[in-house]
Scaffold this motif. Structure first.
Motif, short mmCIF file in Angstrom:
data_model
loop_
_atom_site.label_atom_id
_atom_site.label_comp_id
_atom_site.label_asym_id
_atom_site.label_seq_id
_atom_site.Cartn_x
_atom_site.Cartn_y
_atom_site.Cartn_z
N THR A 7 0.95 -1.23 0.00
CA THR A 7 0.17 -0.13 -0.03
C THR A 7 0.81 1.35 0.14
OG1 THR A 7 -1.63 -1.05 1.09
CG2 THR A 7 -1.86 1.38 1.40
N ALA A 62 2.11 1.74 -3.47
CA ALA A 62 1.18 2.20 -4.47
C ALA A 62 0.91 3.56 -4.24
CB ALA A 62 0.22 1.23 -4.27
N THR A 75 1.54 6.39 -6.77
CA THR A 75 0.49 7.10 -7.48
C THR A 75 0.49 8.83 -7.44
OG1 THR A 75 -0.96 5.37 -7.25
CG2 THR A 75 -2.03 7.26 -7.86
N THR A 108 7.64 5.63 -12.05
CA THR A 108 6.04 6.33 -12.01
C THR A 108 6.56 7.72 -12.57
OG1 THR A 108 6.40 7.09 -9.64
CG2 THR A 108 5.09 4.98 -10.06
#
Length: 974
Positions: free
Chosen positions: A20, A23, A27, A152
């Motif tokens: 988590t 992520a 993001t 990312t």
């Protein structure tokens, strides 16, 4: 089964931790990059909208980046002190708001302001978020974690570039910035809801991290010193400067390059930037698993690959800029981004391993100073920024390549430090945790704890993993051989020389890299050996100055000074005298008085008995006991075990930068393996000198023999006045060939002034000095030296920036066969022969004095005792007929002093000179001297054999006293 396989892969990636945090933070980084990519892709539109030239636009963007990056330092500082999760959320929402405002503003100034605001919001991506990931995931998992996380922004740039280009082509360049705020704010709110704040260092050592919760957060200067002490980080930060000059302008130049050279429109530039970022993404994802394998083999190996990648990027940038065909330029551009993507994850992973946990957020931010410095110094000041305007975009882009190559070389050479620095970061956390745990279990803790301290001066390491503890209320004697690192350890504790590894804890607080002023306020006070007063201030001014740090009022300062003068009556009589004109003992008393005003919790005294008469040493011992009785813990560095025995019940013995013994002081006397001489005893053996005392009959015969020889130095009524004070009053003496005359007397008796008068450094106001039959009273010091007079000083006046062999060679100048500068410049054979003879003589001196281990070291790096031996070697190299020695044993350890007498005798026999020696070490001088002369207040009070003089009641009363340890400083205690 497929679901289980996916979970297994995720578990291997995260080391079993939750995915988590990765992520959510990835993001948020992804959406933040939308804005950054859009601003780069739309650079030509923005530049035209605000009517800016290429140079002005680049300057505005770099100014924005520089301000933002510099603000990363306080952001990192806040991240190491407060809740990082909340900081991430606030920065994320702020970035979204300022992204919206980018599409609203209508002037260059407002554009600069909102881009600064957006940049501040994005700072958490490269500082706070990275430190959070380092604490969420174990070191073994970090390479994969950072590889995905750092991928990312490339994904964001791909999507953001295409999105921005498409929206701009349809609705204008402002439209994308109106939309990007929505996903950024939503992701920030999810972080607030789902993330937790991990303990600092939790993934490194969870148990230790839990023990140190609530530890005092370091100040910003302390954090900076902590980071700069890590060799890997220090070299990485220097590398940042070259990355700043090569990377930041590259991101701006490539869209302009596409437009200017290949005339691509908005959509085309956006597509190409997306392809480049896709290549960077592939490189970042490609390197993650390989970094993990490299780390398992050698934690420094990733940086060697990073260095190679950086150098390759530099070559590709030049190829891209100078390619004659569009397809080749684009291929080089894609390759550049692919290789550049590979160097970031290993670089950041290593940075997370070597940075101490409690300053890790600042560690990620600290490099921004150097990034900005590289942009300013290497890009703006060096006119690389204007090359595109003057010589075209190809030249401007190619000029960035060399910066990448230099950065690669620097990173490559950093790899050798990584293993030690990573281990040191873990040891620091574990050491502090052990102290906390012991305190919790026992309810007590040591006042001072040093764990695994490494200290070096430039490339010379002095301390190696030193562990040292001091309990409240102790007097600890820190003993050791010359060059053992005793004074260096005190400097590390007081903050004057920061350690390169280890932990220093005082009263439960980690002060390893705290400012010296912070340590002083905490109660740590160091009294340096021989330099504890301000020589150009009066006694009264020194005492008043010592009250400044505690901000005492005038009345309180006067009361504190009066208390000191009551304790040291001799200082009251000298209140208006300059501190530099005081005797050695009076200066030590003044230094202790200044310490008393500071009211220390821990007092560290370096060389209490250095250069002091036995009676003064006895007085200072009593004063130190009185200070201890008032509740002060004392650490005393002392060369004499005998003096240390009278003060301390516990001793710590050091040799070659390591602790060899810690225990009751008296036990040291039974440890000959510890107290052996390191180099002087070896020198005595090398010269064949015997260390046994001469029979009385043999000494009497020798004295009669030398007194019958011709006098080489005669003093007749020598008088020296200083500003109305008579320092030397009508002294007469004779020094015969091969004789050794010892001068003793209390501090301030005029011994050193007498030597200054003999050597010409102090003009005589009366009397005569005759050297080998020549009246030299009016001669300059250099003329007396050429006539055969040699002189050593108590403070070893040699050249600190030269090596040992260079200092010795310099002393041979008087005896060189050829000194013609033109012959030297031409390298004539006679010059070469003369230099060869000098080199052989230097080698013989090095061997004679046992200085082989120090021959190529700078004198400024040596200990007091070793510098003393170099000074003695230079005096010998001069080959004088008369040699004046001012306290040759000063600063030399006890057992080494015991070997000094035979060495001096062997040197005297080798050179064939007479010696006039000032010495406070009675066993040494009584064994060495043929004649002993005692001075008091500038006059001779006793002269004769050593036995006669030391038993003279006037000498006993004024100089020796009744303290056996102070008298037998280097003798064996019974």
């Amino acid at each position: 089964m497929r679901q289980l396989d996916v979970r297994g892969r995720v578990g291997r990636l995260t080391g079993g931790a939750s995915v988590t945090p990765l992520a959510l933070l990835a993001t948020l980084y992804f959406f933040d990059e939308f804005d950054t990519s859009a601003f780069g892709v739309l650079a030509p539109n923005i530049k035209n909208a605000f009517h800016m030239s290429d140079g002005r636009y680049t300057t505005v963007v770099l100014l924005n980046l520089s301000i933002v990056l510099l603000l990363g330092i306080p952001a990192g500082y806040l991240g190491d002190r407060g809740p990082r999760r909340l900081l991430v959320v606030v920065c994320g929402i702020g970035a979204g708001i300022f992204s919206l405002l980018t599409g609203v503003v209508g002037s260059v100034f407002l554009l600069l302001l909102v881009r600064i605001g957006n940049g501040i919001g994005n700072l958490s991506n490269t500082t706070v978020q990275q430190s959070l990931l380092a604490d969420y995931y174990t070191p073994e998992a970090r390479s994969g974690i950072f590889s995905l996380y750092l991928a990312t922004p490339s994904i964001g740039a791909i999507v953001g570039g295409v999105t921005a280009g498409s929206l701009a082509s349809m609705f204008g360049w402002r439209a994308p910035f109106f939309l990007f705020i929505i996903p950024i704010v939503l992701t920030s709110l999810l972080c607030l809801r789902l993330l937790r704040d991990p303990l600092r260092g939790e993934a490194d050592d969870a148990a230790s991290a839990a023990e140190v919760v609530g530890e005092r957060a370091p100040s910003l200067p302390e954090a900076a010193r902590t980071l700069w002490a890590v060799r890997t980080l220090r070299r990485q930060y220097i590398t940042y400067a070259f990355y700043g000059a090569g990377l930041l302008p590259l991101a701006i130049a490539i869209p302009l390059f596409y437009e200017r050279i290949y005339h691509l429109g908005d959509f085309g530039r956006g597509a190409l930037v997306s392809i480049d970022n896709a290549a960077a993404l592939l490189g970042t994802l490609f390197i993650g698993p390989r970094t993990r394998r490299w780390l398992s083999r050698d934690v420094g190996l990733p940086l060697r690959w990073v260095g190679g990648f950086s150098m390759l990027v530099g070559v590709l940038v030049v190829v891209m800029a100078q390619a004659p065909w569009e397809w080749l330029s684009m291929a080089a551009s894609v390759s550049t981004f692919f290789v550049a993507g590979m160097f970031v994850p290993p670089f950041i992973t290593v940075q997370s391993l070597v940075a101490p946990a409690r300053v890790r957020t600042t560690a990620f931010a600290y490099g921004y100073i150097f990034l900005v410095g590289g942009v300013i110094l290497l890009y703006l000041i060096i006119p690389v920024a204007t090359i595109a305007d003057r010589h075209g975009m190809r030249a401007g882009l190619a000029a960035l390549g060399p910066y990448w190559i230099v950065a690669g070389i620097l990173v490559w050479t950093t790899a050798r430090f990584v293993a030690d620095d990573a281990a040191s970061a873990l040891r620091s956390l574990a050491a502090l945790a052990r102290l906390r745990k012991r305190q919790a279990e026992t309810g007590t803790s040591a006042l001072l704890t040093c764990a695994g301290i490494d200290v070096g001066y430039d490339a010379v390491q002095v301390l190696f993993g030193v562990d040292f503890e001091v309990e409240e209320g102790e007097i600890v004697a820190l003993l050791g051989t010359n060059g053992a690192g005793k004074s260096t350890l005190l400097k590390a504790i007081s903050g004057l020389q920061p350690p390169s590894a280890g932990t220093i804890v005082f009263e439960g607080n980690d002060i390893t890299y705290a400012d010296p002023k912070v340590r002083f306020k905490a109660g740590i006070v160091q009294m340096p050996g021989g330099r504890s007063v301000f020589p150009t201030l009066t006694v009264d001014e020194c005492l008043r100055l010592s009250t400044w740090t505690s901000r005492q009022s005038a009345e309180e300062a006067k009361a504190a000074a009066d208390r000191v003068l009551e304790q040291f009556p001799v200082l009251r009589e000298r209140k208006t005298a300059l501190a530099g004109n005081l005797s050695g003992g009076e200066q030590q008393m003044l230094g202790l008085g200044m310490v008393l005003i500071a009211k220390p919790r821990l007092l560290m005294i370096d060389e209490l008995s250095l250069g002091l008469a036995p009676t003064i040493v006895a007085q200072l011992v009593d004063i130190v006991r009185a200070i201890h009785a008032q509740g002060t813990t004392v650490v005393i560095v002392e060369q004499s075990v005998n003096v240390a025995l009278t003060l301390a019940e516990r001793a710590v013995f050091m040799e070659k930068g390591e602790v060899r013994f810690s225990g009751p002081t008296a036990d040291l006397l039974d440890r000959d393996d510890i107290l052996r001489a390191v180099f002087l005893e070896g020198a005595a053996k090398a010269t064949g000198a015997k260390t046994t005392a001469r029979p009385k009959a043999a000494r009497a015969d020798r004295r009669e023999e030398v007194l019958a020889a011709p006098a080489v130095l005669e003093l007749a009524g020598v008088t020296v006045d200083y500003g109305g004070v008579r320092a030397v009053d009508g002294v007469s003496l004779s020094l015969h060939e091969d004789e050794v005359v010892g001068l003793i007397g209390p501090n301030g008796a005029g011994k050193t002034t007498l030597l200054d008068a003999v050597s010409g450094f102090a003009p005589s106001t009366g009397g005569f000095v005759v050297l080998e039959g020549q009246d030299v009273t009016g001669w300059s010091p250099d003329r007396r030296a050429r006539h055969g007079l040699g002189r050593s000083f108590q403070d070893a006046r040699i050249f600190p920036s030269l090596t040992v062999v260079e200092n010795l060679a310099l002393a041979l100048e008087r005896h060189l066969d050829v000194r013609d500068p033109f012959a030297c410049a031409l390298g004539l054979p006679a010059v070469l022969d003369s230099e060869a003879k000098a080199a052989l003589t230097v080698h013989e001196l090095v061997e004679l004095l046992g200085l082989g281990a120090f021959r190529n070291k700078f004198v400024g790096e040596l200990s007091t005792g070793t510098r003393r031996m170099v000074d003695l070697g230079m005096s010998v190299a001069h080959r004088p007929r008369v040699l004046l020695l001012d306290e040759p044993s000063s600063g030399i350890a006890q057992r080494e002093t015991e070997a000094l007498g035979p060495v001096l005798k062997s040197i005297q026999n080798e050179v064939g000179c007479a010696l006039l020696v000032i010495e406070h070490d009675m066993p040494l001088i009584t064994e060495l001297a043929d004649t002993l002369i005692a001075l008091e207040t500038g006059t001779v009070i006793a002269e004769g054999t050593p036995r006669e003089v030391v038993n003279d009641q006037r000498v006993v009363a004024s100089y020796l006293g009744d303290n056996e340890a102070a008298i037998l400083r280097s003798g064996k205690r019974k």
